[in-house]
Design a protein around this motif. Structure first.
Motif, PDB file in Angstrom:
ATOM      1  N   TYR A 108       0.838  -1.199   0.000  1.00  0.00           N
ATOM      2  CA  TYR A 108       0.000   0.000   0.000  1.00  0.00           C
ATOM      3  C   TYR A 108       0.873   1.248   0.000  1.00  0.00           C
ATOM      4  CZ  TYR A 108      -3.579  -3.179   1.918  1.00  0.00           C
ATOM      5  OH  TYR A 108      -4.459  -4.211   2.140  1.00  0.00           O
ATOM      6  N   THR A 109       0.474   2.235  -0.787  1.00  0.00           N
ATOM      7  CA  THR A 109       1.065   3.567  -0.614  1.00  0.00           C
ATOM      8  C   THR A 109      -0.061   4.579  -0.606  1.00  0.00           C
ATOM      9  OG1 THR A 109       1.827   3.102  -2.883  1.00  0.00           O
ATOM     10  CG2 THR A 109       3.462   3.959  -1.371  1.00  0.00           C
ATOM     11  N   ILE A 110       0.112   5.597   0.200  1.00  0.00           N
ATOM     12  CA  ILE A 110      -0.875   6.675   0.258  1.00  0.00           C
ATOM     13  C   ILE A 110      -0.343   7.806  -0.617  1.00  0.00           C
ATOM     14  CG2 ILE A 110      -2.096   8.293   1.774  1.00  0.00           C
ATOM     15  CD1 ILE A 110      -2.715   5.369   2.415  1.00  0.00           C
ATOM     16  N   VAL A 111      -1.165   8.233  -1.545  1.00  0.00           N
ATOM     17  CA  VAL A 111      -0.731   9.293  -2.467  1.00  0.00           C
ATOM     18  C   VAL A 111      -1.748  10.445  -2.412  1.00  0.00           C
ATOM     19  CG1 VAL A 111       0.422   7.655  -4.008  1.00  0.00           C
ATOM     20  CG2 VAL A 111      -1.975   8.227  -4.417  1.00  0.00           C
ATOM     21  N   ALA A 112      -1.450  11.528  -3.102  1.00  0.00           N
ATOM     22  CA  ALA A 112      -2.377  12.661  -3.146  1.00  0.00           C
ATOM     23  C   ALA A 112      -3.601  12.286  -3.992  1.00  0.00           C
ATOM     24  CB  ALA A 112      -1.677  13.870  -3.739  1.00  0.00           C
ATOM     25  N   GLY A 113      -4.712  12.975  -3.767  1.00  0.00           N
ATOM     26  CA  GLY A 113      -5.868  12.811  -4.649  1.00  0.00           C
ATOM     27  C   GLY A 113      -6.955  11.902  -4.108  1.00  0.00           C
TER      28      GLY A 113
END
Ligand code: SF4
Lengths: 176, 281
Positions: free
Chosen positions: B131-136
């Protein structure tokens, strides 16, 4: 050289096979991979019978994908043979004559090939859809609980393979 | 604004991706293999590459997996920080998608519950999820089932900074040459340089999901990708390891900042069945 051969692959058959030969195999062969080899070896250690007739047997290192309704088998290409190196010499000494897989073998296996006038074929890895077309019958004969690793008896028709290690121990991979 | 996504959509999407990835190669891989079949110099190598073309055709027409090793399900989830999932646990919904995909798609179940006890879970779960948390407010899912013939030939090298570029190239070439016929060449080579021990390995895996016709945006890395690919193909290992001029189709390198004392290099080897599909929710 292209050659058409039938199972059982006996000493007479291996006498005529040289590393680099392209062969088409027809007849009955057995399918087993890691977990089945482990179990067969344990059976032998306990003094039990092997589930397959080992004399002049050909074992294909493979674990197919499930068959669709009405189909004989799913995708059915070779798995890496080196993982069976620990188990293969014992089976060769008991009479197994041919192995089909892909990839390198260790010295113990090559010695056992020479000692027993056996042969190691490679089938093309990652061509499981194509190879499944050469399988005309398939049935589970034991170790069903192992799922994709159960032992199968299959019928092949002109199954393409290449002689990688012949009975004199010549190794095609070493020539590359 | 928070965007709400029901986890059932995640399950359905993953299910479709399991099946699609295993029946069809992505366009970039398809083209790389076609090109290889046209340019391969050895006669046997060319014959094998032609068989791989035929194999892809049969997989497509008969709806049968390209390879019987339909892999362990590796999934990259890039989740926008404005997304809220409802309707259940996200991880469970992902695994449910894998379960349905592998069952309904007649894919092989290749996962054992415990590395020592080794009992097959019979539904190919659990998946490996990054998992990665990104913008948007979007979710990008990359599905990359990984076969273990090639996975087993992968390596992590903890090099010294003094080993430099030469050390890195040697590490990659060593891994590829050791892999040889075991990894079902022609291979795709994913490399992660920098970070720490586990970061390098995850980067190497992610590098395999990059399109085969794309290079690094960093000029010095792009140069290394091309140079190493050329060297690998000069080995002569060839299709199926039976000699030829096509040993690898691509070398994809990802990098990350690292520690003053270190130079981790991970080499994740994939076969020609380098499956990767992307969906955006
Ligand atoms: S390494 Fe790849 S092509 Fe070879 S058997 Fe495994 S998944 Fe299939």
């Amino acid at each position: 050289m292209d050659k058409y051969i039938n199972t059982p692959i006996t000493e007479e058959v291996t006498a005529d096979l040289k590393y680099g030969d392209y062969v088409y195999i027809t007849g009955t062969i057995y399918v087993a991979r890691d977990a089945a080899h482990k179990r067969m070896t344990e059976a032998l250690e306990k003094g039990e019978e092997l589930p397959i007739p080992i004399k002049d047997a050909t074992i294909y290192y493979m674990g197919p994908s499930p068959a669709r309704e009405g189909k004989v088998i799913g995708s059915a290409g070779p798995t890496t043979a080196g993982r069976m190196d620990k188990y293969a010499p014992v089976l060769l000494d008991l009479g197994q004559k041919a192995m089909i897989g892909k990839g390198k073998r260790n010295k113990e296996v090559i010695d056992a090939i020479i000692r027993n006038k056996a042969v190691y074929f490679a089938a093309v890895g990652g061509a499981g859809a194509l190879l499944s077309k050469c399988i005309t019958k398939s049935k589970i004969i034991c170790y069903e609980d192992l799922g994709a690793e159960a032992v199968l008896e299959i019928e092949v028709l002109n199954f393409p393979a290449i002689v990688v290690i012949d009975r004199d121990g010549n190794n095609l991979y070493d020539m590359v | 604004m928070i965007r709400t996504i029901n986890v059932n959509i995640v399950t359905e999407t993953i299910k479709d991706m399991c099946i699609e990835s295993n029946y069809h190669l992505s366009k970039d891989m398809d083209q790389a293999l076609k090109k290889a079949a046209d340019t391969e110099e050895s006669v046997l190598g060319k014959k094998i590459l032609d068989q791989l073309q035929e194999n892809l055709k049969i997989a497509d027409e008969d709806k049968i997996p390209i390879c019987q090793d339909t892999g362990m399900a590796v999934i990259f989830m890039e989740i926008g920080q404005d997304v809220h999932f409802e309707g259940g646990n996200l991880e469970d919904s992902i695994n449910e998608g894998v379960r349905r995909g592998y069952t309904e798609g007649y894919l092989r179940k290749s996962v054992v519950n415990d590395p020592l006890l080794r009992e097959n879970t019979k539904d190919n779960t659990p998946a490996i999820i990054h998992y990665t948390i990104v913008a948007g407010d979007k979710v990008k899912i990359t599905f990359a089932p990984k076969g273990f013939g090639s996975e087993n030939m992968s390596r992590v090298f903890m090099l010294k900074p003094a080993d430099g570029e030469e050390g890195i190239k040697n590490a990659i070439l060593t891994a590829v040459s050791d892999a040889g016929p075991n990894a079902c060449p022609p291979m795709v080579v994913g490399v992660g340089i920098g970070g720490d021990f586990e970061k390098s390995a995850i980067m190497a895996k992610q590098a395999l999901t990059r399109n085969a016709d794309e290079y690094s945006k960093l000029p010095h890395i792009r140069k290394m990708e091309k140079e190493v690919l050329e060297k690998i193909n000069a080995f002569g290992i060839g299709p199926a390891g039976l000699s030829g001029s096509t040993t690898a189709l691509a070398v994809n390198i990802n990098t990350y900042p690292t520690h003053i004392a270190g130079l981790p290099v991970a080499v994740n080897i994939c076969c020609h069945v380098n499956r990767h599909t992307v969906r955006i929710l």
